[in-house]
Design a protein around this motif. Structure first.
Motif, mmCIF file in Angstrom:
data_model
loop_
_atom_site.group_PDB
_atom_site.id
_atom_site.type_symbol
_atom_site.label_atom_id
_atom_site.label_comp_id
_atom_site.label_asym_id
_atom_site.label_seq_id
_atom_site.Cartn_x
_atom_site.Cartn_y
_atom_site.Cartn_z
ATOM 1 N N GLY A 152 35.069 39.355 52.192
ATOM 2 C CA GLY A 152 34.098 39.318 51.098
ATOM 3 C C GLY A 152 32.653 39.255 51.518
ATOM 4 O O GLY A 152 31.758 39.250 50.652
ATOM 5 N N TRP A 270 39.867 47.433 47.705
ATOM 6 C CA TRP A 270 40.954 46.550 48.117
ATOM 7 C C TRP A 270 42.322 47.097 47.733
ATOM 8 O O TRP A 270 43.286 46.963 48.463
ATOM 9 C CB TRP A 270 40.745 45.166 47.507
ATOM 10 N N ASN A 520 32.507 42.291 45.530
ATOM 11 C CA ASN A 520 33.925 41.948 45.639
ATOM 12 C C ASN A 520 34.660 42.226 44.328
ATOM 13 O O ASN A 520 35.799 42.707 44.330
ATOM 14 C CB ASN A 520 34.070 40.471 46.031
ATOM 15 N N ARG A 525 38.310 42.802 45.469
ATOM 16 C CA ARG A 525 38.555 42.039 46.700
ATOM 17 C C ARG A 525 38.529 40.549 46.386
ATOM 18 O O ARG A 525 37.761 40.092 45.538
ATOM 19 C CB ARG A 525 37.444 42.392 47.700
ATOM 20 N N PRO A 526 39.339 39.735 47.049
ATOM 21 C CA PRO A 526 39.352 38.301 46.766
ATOM 22 C C PRO A 526 38.042 37.616 47.177
ATOM 23 O O PRO A 526 37.336 38.088 48.071
ATOM 24 C CB PRO A 526 40.524 37.779 47.600
ATOM 25 N N LYS A 527 37.750 36.494 46.520
ATOM 26 C CA LYS A 527 36.543 35.742 46.846
ATOM 27 C C LYS A 527 36.703 35.060 48.209
ATOM 28 O O LYS A 527 37.790 34.601 48.551
ATOM 29 C CB LYS A 527 36.279 34.679 45.783
#
Length: 585
Positions: A152, A270, A520, A525-527
């Motif tokens: 991230g 992602w 993100n 995308r994950p944090k």
């Protein structure tokens, strides 16, 4: 032009050594007068007397001429003593020669510079195989610089305009070719080189051109132009054209960055990203030809001497003329391989919307990602702008600390390390306050105007305000603690400039983190689980180490020379030395 040279006889034959390399440009002096400058590689020859302009224009059209006959190149004819002085100076500079240039058939022999480059290639350190930033940039960074980040935060250390460089396309070529960033990820891929025969600054340059990349470009040229028009169409919905055939220079930078971001988006999303080695060669070719425009636009806006800003109006030919004038077709590894007709056609397509001459097939599936990719590119510009301002503030701290150490003294290891680092800072003009202020203003404008084109509902913010530290951040208590620590090490002059930099970096980290959150979300995308740190921001320059534009890290210098470790993030600053740590708020 002042030079001593052998006397020129009016009856002798003279030869122009590199006629095809000349690029003539008319300029206006600060006083408003007109002057003609002939650019030949890295050399400049300026004529400020109007009656010499026709003479100079004629000179660069000749392969050889009789010295005395050149008096008639102007009207009325020039006096021989005056022309003789010009010719003798040009001989001394190597622009003219008394001997004809050696004639060659076919490919010219490799220059000493290129032979040295090929030799260095054989021993150049490189990773064992292809690497890329998705999905695990931390492991790649740990491998190459010993310091990593979570996914991230990757755009904070590898700018969006470079993030696709290391990827392989389906032809087995890296997107960045010989300029792949970082250098350690540039694989040893077979490449055919050839001496450049294009007229202009590249002509017979000591560094050759990449024929392998050019052949791929030619094979995919029509689809490349079709994709360019598609991105341009979406871009103009967000930044409407001026209507008079001109562009704002900053928006040329935005559009070209958006095209590069399209390639990056396909690789970095992602969910279902394009795998390394599976990238469409149309996209890799599109990236390579567009990156030249981005570099020229960025170079023009970040050079105070050129006095150009985001709002400077330009047309297509301004881009190509500036590329010649500012030696943007040249690099230490090779010259631009694109023929002038292809360069002109691409820039006309990009800026003027030049229609394709023949029908083309529909765009591939990746074209549906163009709107999201433009958001990615604009958000990436915001990240880079905030980080760039941080490096400008760090070079200011370096300058202030060095000046204090020169006048007041300090530990020998620190002074030696400072002088070593300051040579690097001087090379990028980081010691020059005018350059720093110009660069920060450039970054502020780019950050603020990027918000105009990003989709979605969000609060518009001013970068200068975002980066201004709030009252009370690292105030009197922190100042006293740092002063006491560095005074005990015989380096008190470090304390105050370092404190001001750390205050600025804290806000920059907060700003960058906020933009990264939006990136993100865009990529799915994950944090990140941990806060972004100043030491992680410095990874960017660890990756650039040894290349033009890199700057050293002040925090790394203090760790190396004084054993003082500093960890800075948006919420706290920790300073450690001798087994003890101070947490500064």
């Amino acid at each position: 032009m002042q030079a001593e040279a052998a006397s020129v006889d009016p009856h002798e034959q003279l030869f122009v050594t590199a006629r095809k390399r000349f690029v003539p440009v008319y300029n206006q002096t600060p006083a408003g007068a007109r002057e003609l400058t002939l650019y030949c590689g890295m050399r400049e020859i300026t004529f400020d007397e109007p009656d010499l302009f026709p003479w100079a224009e004629k000179l660069i059209k000749e392969d050889s001429f009789l010295a005395g006959a050149s008096i008639s190149w102007a009207s009325p004819p020039l006096e021989w003593p005056r022309v003789q002085g010009l010719l003798e100076a040009l001989l001394a500079e190597g622009i003219l020669d008394r001997e004809p240039p050696g004639k060659t058939i076919g490919q010219l022999p490799s220059s000493a510079m290129h032979l040295a480059f090929l030799k260095s290639e054989a021993t150049r350190p490189v990773v064992a195989g292809p690497r890329f930033w998705n999905p695990d940039p931390g492991s790649v960074l740990d491998e190459v610089v010993g310091r990593g980040v979570e996914p991230g935060y990757i755009e904070s250390v590898v700018p969006v305009h470079r993030i696709a460089h290391a990827a392989l396309d389906r032809e087995g070529r890296q997107v960045g070719e010989v300029n792949t960033f970082p250098e350690i990820l540039r694989l040893k891929i077979p490449t055919e080189w050839r001496t450049c025969n294009y007229a202009g600054s590249r002509y017979h340059d000591d560094t050759p051109m990449n024929m392998t990349a050019l052949r791929s470009m030619i094979a995919h040229w029509r689809p490349v132009l079709r994709a360019t028009l598609a991105v341009r169409e979406e871009f103009l919905r967000r930044y409407p054209p001026l209507g008079d055939g001109t562009w704002r220079l900053g928006e040329v930078h935005f559009l070209s960055s958006g095209i590069l971001a399209l390639v990056g988006f396909e690789l970095m999303r992602w969910r279902d990203p394009v795998k390394n080695g599976e990238l469409d060669p149309v996209l890799s070719s599109l990236f390579r030809v567009t990156d030249g425009v981005r570099m020229v636009a960025a170079h023009i806006m970040d050079a105070p001497r050129l006095d150009s800003t985001y709002d400077t109006k330009i047309v297509a030919r301004d881009i190509t003329e500036m590329a010649e004038r500012e030696d943007q077709f040249l690099s230490a590894k090779g010259v631009c391989a694109g023929p002038q007709n292809m360069i002109d056609e691409f820039v006309a397509t990009l800026l003027d919307g030049k229609a394709l001459a023949t029908p083309t097939e529909p765009l591939p599936q990746w074209a549906q990602d163009i709107p999201a990719a433009l958001d990615y590119g604009l958000l990436g510009i915001q990240v880079y702008a905030a980080v760039y301002c941080t490096w400008m503030r760090m070079t200011r701290a370096y300058t202030e600390i060095r000046e204090a150490l020169l006048s007041r003294g300090g530990p020998a290891p620190l002074r030696e390390g400072m002088e070593r680092d300051f040579k690097i800072i001087t090379a990028v003009r980081g010691h020059d306050e005018r350059q720093r202020q110009w660069s920060e203003a450039f970054a502020h404008r780019m950050f603020n105007h990027a918000q105009t084109g990003i989709r979605g509902v969000f609060e518009r913010q001013d970068l200068a305000a975002l980066l201004t530290p709030p009252e009370g951040l690292l105030s009197e208590g922190a100042k006293g603690a740092l002063r006491d620590l560095f005074a005990s090490l015989g380096a008190e002059p470090v304390a105050l400039p370092l404190l001001e930099f750390l205050r600025f970096e804290r806000n920059a980290l907060r700003t960058v983190t906020g933009v990264q959150e939006r990136i993100n979300a865009l990529l799915g995308r994950p944090k990140p689980a941990s806060p972004l740190t100043g030491a992680q921001l410095a990874i960017h320059h660890l990756l650039r180490r040894g290349s033009p534009g890199a700057v050293p890290s002040l925090v790394d210098l203090l760790r190396e020379t004084l054993d003082v470790d500093i960890q800075n993030h948006a919420g706290a600053t920790t300073v450690s030395h001798g087994g003890q740590s101070l947490v500064l708020h």
